[in-house]
Design a protein around this motif. Structure first.
Motif: not given
Length: 235
Positions: A8-11, A169-170, A179-180, A227-228
Motif C-alpha cells: 500500500a502506497l496510498l489509502s 489494472f493496466f 498497478g494494484t 505501486r505502478i
C-alpha cells in the motif's frame, strides 16, 4: 483475489460507487487493446464495457496527515496479461486538477480534468461529469442511480463478481503499466439507472452498446493502491 505482493502506497475510501456494465462482442474490444493484453470474458463468455463512478474520499500517501477528496469516473474493460486478470482503463476523469496532473506525470495514468457533482435526493444519487481537459475529446455523463435493496458481496464465480472484484489494472502509454489495489469484497446491490447523457463511449471511439446495462451500487469500501510498474516495452 487481491495481489499477495500488493504494497500500500496510498489509502482512501471509495464511496457511492456506480457500476454500469454493457455486454459487448469481444471482437469489438480486441482491436482497442495493446498487443500484450487479451480480452477477458465473464462466466457467460461475453466481453464488457463498464462505466464506473465513485467519490474518492481522503486519498493520501502513507503516513500523510492530509488527504484529498473528489469524484472519479472511468470507462474500462476486462483483460488478461499472461496469467493475470484485471481491468484496462480507456480514461479516468476526475474533479481535481492537482491529482490529475500528478497521476498523469508520475504514474502515466490516463486521467483527465472534469467538472463533476455527486448529489443525493429522494430520487437517488445523481452523478454528473463533464470533461474539461484541454486537447482531448470532451465527454459527458449524467445519471441517477437508485439502489434496490440491501448490499452484500457478489457470489464468487458470478458475472457480478467478475465485473466488480478486480484488484489489478493496466494502462498503456507507449509501454504497458500495471498497478494494484486492495479492498474487502464490494458489498453491492442491484440498482436502477436513469441515464440522461453518456458520451464516454463515443469519446473513446466506441459505438454505444445496444441493450440495457447490468447495474450495481456499492455504498463504499476502504481501499489501498500500490505501486505502478512497467510490464511491457514498446507496444
Amino acid at each position: 483475489m487481491p495481489n499477495p505482493d500488493h504494497t500500500a502506497l496510498l489509502s482512501m475510501r471509495w464511496r457511492d460507487a456506480v457500476f454500469a456494465h454493457w455486454p459487448i462482442d469481444p471482437d469489438v474490444i480486441a482491436p482497442t487493446l495493446p498487443d500484450a493484453l487479451a480480452v477477458d470474458t465473464g462466466p457467460d463468455g461475453r466481453a464488457w464495457l463498464s462505466v464506473v463512478g465513485f467519490v474518492m474520499e481522503d486519498i493520501r500517501p502513507r503516513f500523510s496527515p492530509i488527504g484529498r477528496s473528489f469524484p472519479e469516473l472511468n470507462l474500462r474493460t476486462y483483460v488478461r496479461h499472461g496469467d493475470d486478470s484485471g481491468v484496462y482503463f480507456y480514461n479516468l476523469d476526475a474533479d481535481d486538477s492537482l491529482s490529475v496532473a500528478i497521476a498523469r506525470r508520475l504514474f502515466r495514468l490516463p486521467y483527465y480534468r472534469a467538472e463533476m457533482q455527486v448529489t443525493e435526493s429522494e430520487e437517488g444519487i445523481r452523478f454528473r461529469s463533464y470533461r474539461t481537459h484541454d486537447g482531448v475529446e470532451p465527454a459527458a455523463f449524467d445519471a441517477t442511480i437508485e439502489p434496490r435493496g440491501p448490499a452484500s458481496p457478489a457470489e464468487p464465480g458470478s458475472t457480478a463478481a467478475f465485473l466488480v472484484e478486480n484488484y489489478r489494472f493496466f494502462v498503456a502509454n507507449g509501454t504497458l503499466f500495471e498497478g494494484t489495489v486492495a479492498h474487502d469484497p464490494w458489498a453491492i446491490t442491484p440498482a436502477n439507472l436513469t441515464i440522461r447523457e453518456n458520451t464516454l463511449f463515443s469519446a473513446s471511439g466506441f459505438d454505444r452498446p445496444s441493450g440495457e446495462p447490468l447495474v450495481h451500487y456499492a455504498p463504499g469500501e476502504a481501499v489501498t493502491a500500490g505501486r505502478i510498474r512497467q510490464v511491457e516495452h514498446r507496444l
